[in-house]
Design a protein around this motif. Structure first.
Motif, mmCIF file in Angstrom:
data_model
loop_
_atom_site.group_PDB
_atom_site.id
_atom_site.type_symbol
_atom_site.label_atom_id
_atom_site.label_comp_id
_atom_site.label_asym_id
_atom_site.label_seq_id
_atom_site.Cartn_x
_atom_site.Cartn_y
_atom_site.Cartn_z
ATOM 1 N N UNK A 163 -9.778 -1.432 -6.238
ATOM 2 C CA UNK A 163 -10.370 -2.606 -5.598
ATOM 3 C C UNK A 163 -9.917 -2.627 -4.138
ATOM 4 N N UNK A 164 -10.630 -3.367 -3.282
ATOM 5 C CA UNK A 164 -10.239 -3.453 -1.882
ATOM 6 C C UNK A 164 -9.191 -4.545 -1.702
ATOM 7 N N UNK A 165 -8.220 -4.276 -0.849
ATOM 8 C CA UNK A 165 -7.251 -5.300 -0.516
ATOM 9 C C UNK A 165 -5.880 -4.800 -0.117
ATOM 10 N N UNK A 166 -5.524 -3.572 -0.479
ATOM 11 C CA UNK A 166 -4.182 -3.072 -0.174
ATOM 12 C C UNK A 166 -4.218 -1.631 0.334
ATOM 13 N N UNK A 167 -4.875 -1.378 1.449
ATOM 14 C CA UNK A 167 -4.954 0.004 1.937
ATOM 15 C C UNK A 167 -3.648 0.478 2.568
ATOM 16 N N UNK A 168 -3.433 1.782 2.525
ATOM 17 C CA UNK A 168 -2.267 2.400 3.162
ATOM 18 C C UNK A 168 -2.617 2.920 4.552
ATOM 19 N N UNK A 169 -3.765 2.530 5.053
ATOM 20 C CA UNK A 169 -4.175 2.750 6.435
ATOM 21 C C UNK A 169 -4.749 1.413 6.878
ATOM 22 N N UNK A 170 -4.462 1.017 8.102
ATOM 23 C CA UNK A 170 -4.912 -0.300 8.553
ATOM 24 C C UNK A 170 -5.593 -0.206 9.908
ATOM 25 N N UNK A 171 -6.646 -0.989 10.030
ATOM 26 C CA UNK A 171 -7.354 -1.105 11.301
ATOM 27 C C UNK A 171 -7.183 -2.551 11.762
ATOM 28 N N UNK A 172 -6.663 -2.723 12.968
ATOM 29 C CA UNK A 172 -6.638 -4.053 13.564
ATOM 30 C C UNK A 172 -7.028 -3.913 15.029
ATOM 31 N N UNK A 173 -6.871 -4.959 15.773
ATOM 32 C CA UNK A 173 -7.328 -4.962 17.164
ATOM 33 C C UNK A 173 -6.144 -5.232 18.081
ATOM 34 N N UNK A 174 -6.059 -4.428 19.139
ATOM 35 C CA UNK A 174 -5.006 -4.616 20.132
ATOM 36 C C UNK A 174 -5.335 -5.823 21.010
ATOM 37 N N UNK A 188 11.313 -3.613 -2.188
ATOM 38 C CA UNK A 188 10.463 -3.711 -0.994
ATOM 39 C C UNK A 188 11.176 -3.440 0.326
ATOM 40 N N UNK A 189 12.343 -2.804 0.282
ATOM 41 C CA UNK A 189 13.036 -2.420 1.519
ATOM 42 C C UNK A 189 12.167 -1.450 2.329
ATOM 43 N N UNK A 190 11.406 -0.609 1.639
ATOM 44 C CA UNK A 190 10.524 0.342 2.320
ATOM 45 C C UNK A 190 9.402 -0.381 3.055
ATOM 46 N N UNK A 191 8.878 -1.438 2.437
ATOM 47 C CA UNK A 191 7.823 -2.238 3.066
ATOM 48 C C UNK A 191 8.361 -2.860 4.355
ATOM 49 N N UNK A 192 9.558 -3.412 4.279
ATOM 50 C CA UNK A 192 10.199 -4.020 5.449
ATOM 51 C C UNK A 192 10.490 -2.984 6.529
ATOM 52 N N UNK A 193 10.843 -1.776 6.133
ATOM 53 C CA UNK A 193 11.258 -0.731 7.073
ATOM 54 C C UNK A 193 10.096 -0.049 7.788
ATOM 55 N N UNK A 194 8.919 -0.040 7.193
ATOM 56 C CA UNK A 194 7.791 0.700 7.774
ATOM 57 C C UNK A 194 7.429 0.129 9.143
ATOM 58 N N UNK A 195 7.566 0.927 10.201
ATOM 59 C CA UNK A 195 7.299 0.420 11.549
ATOM 60 C C UNK A 195 5.827 0.077 11.791
ATOM 61 N N UNK A 196 4.941 0.619 10.952
ATOM 62 C CA UNK A 196 3.517 0.347 11.127
ATOM 63 C C UNK A 196 2.979 -0.674 10.132
ATOM 64 N N UNK A 197 3.814 -1.106 9.208
ATOM 65 C CA UNK A 197 3.391 -2.101 8.235
ATOM 66 C C UNK A 197 2.330 -1.594 7.271
ATOM 67 N N UNK A 198 2.413 -0.315 6.910
ATOM 68 C CA UNK A 198 1.365 0.253 6.062
ATOM 69 C C UNK A 198 1.852 0.727 4.696
ATOM 70 N N UNK A 199 3.067 0.351 4.324
ATOM 71 C CA UNK A 199 3.464 0.509 2.931
ATOM 72 C C UNK A 199 3.107 -0.826 2.292
ATOM 73 N N UNK A 200 2.314 -0.766 1.244
ATOM 74 C CA UNK A 200 1.745 -1.991 0.685
ATOM 75 C C UNK A 200 2.134 -2.174 -0.778
ATOM 76 N N UNK A 201 2.110 -3.436 -1.210
ATOM 77 C CA UNK A 201 2.354 -3.740 -2.619
ATOM 78 C C UNK A 201 1.336 -4.767 -3.079
ATOM 79 N N UNK A 202 0.602 -4.387 -4.098
ATOM 80 C CA UNK A 202 -0.327 -5.325 -4.715
ATOM 81 C C UNK A 202 0.470 -6.272 -5.604
ATOM 82 N N UNK A 203 0.036 -7.515 -5.653
ATOM 83 C CA UNK A 203 0.759 -8.523 -6.439
ATOM 84 C C UNK A 203 0.890 -8.146 -7.902
#
Length: 129
Positions: free
Chosen positions: A29-40, A84-99
């Motif tokens: 399902x869509x909602x937790x990608x490990x690649x992210x697109x946002x806007x600068x 979730x230490x890895x989620x906190x550590x990722x400098x790009x915020x792309x380690x994700x966890x689905x609920x």
């Protein structure tokens, strides 16, 4: 060693095809990608992709993230405690966890996003150290 590379993020159309394909591959399902697109701030696209830096592995207190023979950092779901230490550590915020999942997910350089990108700005390359 392999990694996902963004050749020219300025060409990104922000279509989210990569995000959708990644999320559906991991979670069906869509909602937790490990690649992210946002806007600068200047409204240009910002494609956030894992460069296999290993910071997540260094911060994992259980040693549940290890580099495989291809240079990809993988999460051992059996060893992961979900802290979730890895989620906190990722400098790009792309380690994700689905609920509804016990463990997070990260990019494994599978290339699914590469195949669906209409602009061809994503590629899997050999990482030079």
């Amino acid at each position: 060693m392999k990694k996902l590379v963004v050749s020219d993020s300025s060409l990104c159309m922000n279509c989210l095809s990569c995000e959708i394909a990644c999320s559906e591959a991991f979670y069906k399902t869509y909602g937790n990608p490990c690649i992210k697109i946002d806007v600068k701030k200047d409204n240009s696209p910002n494609v956030k992709a894992c460069n296999q830096c290993g910071l997540c592995a260094k911060k994992c207190p259980e040693g549940a993230i290890k580099q495989n023979a291809k240079g990809i950092y993988m999460i051992d779901k059996k060893a992961c405690t979900g802290c979730l230490k890895c989620v906190e550590a990722c400098p790009k915020g792309i380690i994700v966890k689905a609920e509804d999942k016990p463990n997070p997910s990260k990019c494994i350089a599978c290339g699914i996003c590469v195949k669906v990108c209409p602009m061809g700005i994503l590629e899997i390359q050999e990482k030079l150290d």
